[in-house]
Design a protein around this motif. Structure first.
Motif, short mmCIF file in Angstrom:
data_model
loop_
_atom_site.label_atom_id
_atom_site.label_comp_id
_atom_site.label_asym_id
_atom_site.label_seq_id
_atom_site.Cartn_x
_atom_site.Cartn_y
_atom_site.Cartn_z
N ALA A 1 0.83 -1.20 0.00
CA ALA A 1 0.00 0.00 0.00
C ALA A 1 0.87 1.26 0.00
O ALA A 1 0.58 2.22 -0.72
N ASP A 2 1.94 1.24 0.80
CA ASP A 2 2.84 2.39 0.86
C ASP A 2 3.55 2.57 -0.47
O ASP A 2 3.70 3.69 -0.97
N PHE A 3 3.98 1.45 -1.08
CA PHE A 3 4.61 1.52 -2.40
C PHE A 3 3.65 2.14 -3.42
O PHE A 3 4.01 3.05 -4.18
N ALA A 4 2.40 1.64 -3.42
CA ALA A 4 1.43 2.11 -4.41
C ALA A 4 1.11 3.58 -4.22
O ALA A 4 0.94 4.33 -5.20
N ASN A 5 1.01 4.04 -2.97
CA ASN A 5 0.74 5.45 -2.71
C ASN A 5 1.88 6.34 -3.19
O ASN A 5 1.67 7.40 -3.79
N LYS A 6 3.12 5.91 -2.92
CA LYS A 6 4.27 6.69 -3.37
C LYS A 6 4.40 6.63 -4.89
O LYS A 6 4.83 7.61 -5.53
N ALA A 7 4.01 5.50 -5.46
CA ALA A 7 4.03 5.40 -6.93
C ALA A 7 3.11 6.42 -7.58
O ALA A 7 3.37 6.88 -8.69
N GLN A 8 2.02 6.79 -6.89
CA GLN A 8 1.12 7.78 -7.46
C GLN A 8 1.79 9.14 -7.61
O GLN A 8 1.53 9.89 -8.55
N LEU A 9 2.68 9.49 -6.66
CA LEU A 9 3.45 10.73 -6.79
C LEU A 9 4.33 10.69 -8.04
O LEU A 9 4.44 11.67 -8.78
N VAL A 10 4.94 9.52 -8.26
CA VAL A 10 5.79 9.36 -9.45
C VAL A 10 4.92 9.43 -10.70
O VAL A 10 5.27 10.10 -11.69
N ASN A 11 3.78 8.74 -10.67
CA ASN A 11 2.88 8.75 -11.82
C ASN A 11 2.50 10.18 -12.21
O ASN A 11 2.55 10.57 -13.38
N TYR A 12 2.05 10.94 -11.23
CA TYR A 12 1.59 12.30 -11.48
C TYR A 12 2.72 13.14 -12.06
O TYR A 12 2.56 13.84 -13.08
N ASP A 13 3.88 13.06 -11.42
CA ASP A 13 5.02 13.88 -11.83
C ASP A 13 5.50 13.51 -13.22
O ASP A 13 5.85 14.38 -14.03
N GLN A 14 5.53 12.21 -13.54
CA GLN A 14 6.01 11.76 -14.84
C GLN A 14 5.15 12.30 -15.97
O GLN A 14 5.65 12.87 -16.94
N TYR A 15 3.83 12.13 -15.85
CA TYR A 15 2.97 12.50 -16.98
C TYR A 15 2.71 13.99 -17.05
O TYR A 15 2.51 14.53 -18.15
N ARG A 16 2.73 14.68 -15.92
CA ARG A 16 2.66 16.13 -15.99
C ARG A 16 3.89 16.67 -16.73
O ARG A 16 3.77 17.49 -17.64
#
Length: 874
Positions: A606-621
């Motif tokens: 769960a912690d990995f997936a939550n932090k991955a969302q920060l990466v997801n957002y930053d990458q595609y923005r």
């Protein structure tokens, strides 16, 4: 799966005209199926009988053998865990294992004298014979996945009584070895069919290769003459602007008229749009089909169709009728028309293709589309939801990838509604069709270069599918294949005959990364890369000027992962030691490298997936910001690989298979805003990209920083003017940030305000330290975010997030709509924004839409430094 009622109503309204004045009869219910080896009768005997289907199972049509087996509980869900390994693969079982009879018993009303009945099968994969009431309808076996079948069944039909339709469906002749290669061993491409079903780097093989009656079946009733394959072309000369009074547009209309009777028929073909008509008297000889071209219709002050972000998507409902004197309407076709003209031109500065609509150049922000569902479980509602997600990401184009299919008319209808241009590939891929040396392939490049085995079938199928979708305003470009041209004779047929003759209005790219689309001056394959990139590279490293494929990661959050990962496999990837769970690997996980660890070592999945969302957002923005920052200088557009998955993959998706969005969607939405303020992370240069035709004067650019305690620091503000379809640099904030003696800033806030101080664009960046990590985020105090919920309409809820002054930034909050009792998310739900951050003293409102049901609902909000809140919706 529930869908907003407003969209279901819209779908019903749009699809209703296709009913030809209630003369279409869908055959989408009461099908039964059985493995052919278990059926003793031949097709004539089977279709003549009544009853006697003991041992047969309910079948899904449209659908496949595998979907029928799944719905009858005879195979496990192949999208969950490792279940796909428990399903026999056709390569090992042989074709007979997935060769099935499909039978439909139906009653049909009486026919009026002289009426004709036509059976339509819009897609069968791969070979079939069709029987009705003891008669074989096709003189020879039908072949090919992409070829519509139409049979005149007037004589075979029992009007006013019981009828039996029986179809035996054989799999594609060559199933291909799913050996882990792209398209397995490549031999799947010997067929005129989709290629991904033998496996790809984003999907495991589909065990039956999607054998079945996979598309719609219906009966059409006409009088003497059948009106078919209408063609409507709109011409919009000159340069137009949305919302203005328009100069006239011209509409050219043609159609085929088929007379199956033994007597000649004379009548009138009439086209009607907005009360205007053009017509022509026609005589069709016995057993003859003719193509009729009508006089040009001129539309004064037309309401134009524009791509998403540039204007409205106005759609006209028009009709074609063939009438016979004294007999009335013989047949009618309702056609939805978007008045627009798409052109392309070579941009000599960028050395790439430039797209214009109605004379205005459009910076392409696109996404690659595979298919809605890997097992072909299509629905109008799912198409609507997926295309709406693409609209919500502020994209304006979808490329339909060549390893799948010509998308269905319902897909194009959704793109018409939401303003998504479409680049449609034909059925080729560089992987299967011989572009590269590949040890996984069964045959050499020279042999693969000539796939498929039946070129004439490919050409006939292409002709049929062009006719099927050519009227949609969203269809903008054709493409010969994914990363490779078709064989020379097929290429010539498409380029020199079929497309000029059957369409004639759209640009044809010979393959997806051809130099005529995007000149490759930097080597490589002309597209990619496909994984995590340093944010700086999107801004500072020049790539292909119209990249047909570039993308990154896409893991969902823990709620998403739990839908298809067994509990024992819910473990965080150990990236540093390259230890990845086997089920994650099976679902094609693509590594996040060290990017997640920059937010701290994950404690669990769960912690990995939550932090991955920060990466997801930053990458595609950053991806879309980097391309937009250099529009018309380096780039004319880009297309993300990819925006969706047709199964439960762990890469390249803005929302999961179950239509649950992740932070990729909202990062891309932010970076793709029509009017967008942004900051180059390398130079600190603040820029504004304007992807509209409207200039903006006297906007206030406000730049602030926030430290770990939420203390605000105004860096600068200045009035700016923003030109249309342009990206402009305004000032650098690099010198303002983190000077000696100043507190360490954690956030950079950019805002554009209009003269009434309304925010027209805003952007919040979280700032890394010198090592590229984010220790400041882990020092944030808990934010006292207050959530209020208000129902604002049927299926509409406004969620207001207010962060009182004096505290920390309330960072990266996910808003979800859930069942109040079970706390499970409702899907799909559409949010005006998500993963939102709220600075102290401000508030943000997110509006969501969903399908109201019988269960009570609640809104949940949780963020990086905000504890989960659950607020019931009255």
């Amino acid at each position: 799966m529930k869908f907003p009622s407003v969209y279901l109503l819209l779908l019903l309204i749009i699809s209703a005209p296709v009913a030809h004045a209630q003369r279409l009869y869908d055959l989408d219910k009461a099908w039964k199926a059985r493995r052919a080896s278990e059926v003793q009768e031949d097709g004539i005997a089977l279709s003549r009988a009544t009853g006697g289907l003991t041992g047969w199972i309910p079948a899904r049509v449209p659908g496949t053998v595998l979907t029928t087996l799944l719905e009858n509980g005879l195979v496990p869900d192949p999208f969950y865990g490792m279940n796909n390994e428990r399903i026999p693969d056709i390569y090992k079982t042989g074709n007979a294992h997935y060769t099935y009879w499909f039978v439909n018993d139906f009653n049909y009303p009486a026919l009026a004298g002289g009426d004709q009945a036509w059976l339509h099968l819009r897609g069968v994969n791969y070979r079939c014979d069709v029987f009705l009431n003891g008669e074989k309808l096709n003189a020879r076996p039908h072949n090919g996945m992409f070829l519509r079948q139409v049979y005149n069944i007037t004589k075979a039909l029992r009007p006013g009584g019981a009828n039996r339709l029986a179809v035996i469906v054989h799999p594609a002749d060559v199933a291909g070895n799913p050996n882990g290669g792209q398209g397995g061993d490549g031999t799947i491409a010997k067929n005129v069919a989709h290629q991904y079903v033998a496996g790809w780097d984003w999907i495991q093989p589909v065990r039956d290769r999607n054998t079945g009656i996979w598309d719609k079946v219906w009966i059409e009733q006409t009088k003497s003459v059948n009106l078919k394959n209408p063609h409507v072309v709109t011409h919009v000369p000159g340069k137009r602007f949305p919302g203005e009074k328009q100069e006239p547009a011209r509409i050219n209309v043609s159609a085929e008229l088929e007379n199956p009777t033994a007597a000649k028929v004379t009548g009138k073909l009439t086209y009607t749009l907005e009360g205007q008509t053009v017509s022509q008297t026609v005589t069709v000889g016995p057993k003859q089909t003719v193509t009729v071209t009508l006089p040009v219709l001129t539309v004064s002050n037309p309401k134009l169709w524009w791509p998403n972000g540039y204007g409205a998507q106005h759609l006209y409902t028009s009709s074609l009728q063939f009438t016979e004197p004294g007999k009335g309407v013989s047949d009618e076709e309702k056609i939805t028309v978007g008045v627009r003209e798409v052109r392309t031109a070579w941009n000599a500065h960028t050395r790439s293709r430039e797209v214009s609509v109605n004379g205005q150049k459009i910076f392409i922000k696109g996404g690659n589309w595979i298919i809605s569902d890997a097992m072909l479980r299509f629905s109008d509602a799912r198409y609507d939801a997926e295309i709406r997600f693409h609209r919500d990401m502020n994209l304006n184009l979808i490329r339909v990838w060549g390893g799948a299919l010509i998308e269905r008319p319902e897909f194009f209808a959704a793109c018409d509604r939401y303003g998504l241009l479409v680049m449609q590939d034909f059925w080729m891929s560089g992987d299967c069709n011989g572009r590269w040396v590949d040890p996984m392939k069964a045959e050499d490049q020279w042999t693969r270069r000539n796939y498929p085995d039946d070129h004439n079938l490919f050409i006939a199928s292409a002709e049929d599918q062009i006719k099927m979708v050519r009227n949609h305003p969203s269809l903008a470009m054709w493409c010969g294949g994914n990363e490779i041209t078709p064989p020379a004779d097929i290429l010539s047929a498409l380029r020199d005959d079929l497309l000029p003759r059957l369409d004639g209005t759209r640009w044809f790219a010979e393959y997806s990364n051809t130099d005529s689309m995007s000149y490759n001056s930097i080597g490589g394959n002309g597209d990619g890369p496909y994984g995590i990139q340093n944010i700086r590279t999107f801004w500072e490293d020049r790539t292909f000027p119209f990249n047909s494929e570039v993308g990154s990661v896409g893991v969902g959050d823990a709620v998403s992962l739990e839908r298809f990962l067994p509990e024992v496999n819910r473990v965080a990837p150990d990236e540093p030691n390259r230890r990845i769970d086997s089920v994650w690997q099976y679902h094609k996980y693509i590594g996040y490298d060290s990017s997640v660890y920059r937010y701290g070592k994950p404690k669990d999945m769960a912690d990995f997936a939550n932090k991955a969302q920060l990466v997801n957002y930053d990458q595609y923005r950053a991806l879309m910001e980097g391309f937009s920052a250099h529009m018309w200088d380096w780039y004319t557009g880009t297309i993300i690989w990819k925006t969706q998955n047709p199964w439960t993959a762990l890469r390249g998706q803005m929302y999961d298979y179950y239509l649950d969005p992740n932070a990729c969607l909202y990062g891309l939405r932010k970076g793709s805003e029509p009017l967008h303020v942004m900051c180059n992370p390398v130079t600190g240069m603040v820029m504004v990209a304007n992807n509209t035709f409207v200039p903006y004067n006297d906007l206030m650019l406000v730049v602030k920083a926030y430290d770990v305690a939420g203390k605000e620091r105004l860096l600068t503000q200045v009035f700016v003017t923003v030109e249309p379809t342009d990206a402009k640099k305004y000032l650098s904030v690099k010198g303002y940030l983190n000077q000696p003696g100043q507190p360490k800033d954690v956030f950079l806030s950019l805002q554009l305000l209009d003269v009434k101080k309304n925010v027209v664009s805003e952007n919040l960046y979280w700032l890394p330290d010198a090592k590229g990590s984010y220790p400041g985020l882990n020092q944030l105090a808990a934010a006292p975010l207050k959530t209020t919920v208000k129902r604002v309409g049927p299926g509409q809820v406004a969620v207001t997030l207010k962060n009182p002054a004096g505290g920390a930034v309330a960072f990266f909050n996910r808003v979800s709509l859930v069942d109040l009792n079970t706390k499970k998310r409702l899907l799909p739900v559409f949010y005006t924004d998500n993963y939102v951050s709220v600075v102290p003293g401000e508030e943000r409102t997110v509006v969501l839409e969903y399908t109201p049901g019988d269960v009570p609902v609640a809104v949940t909000v949780s963020g990086w430094n905000v504890k989960e809140q659950v607020v019931a919706v009255d």
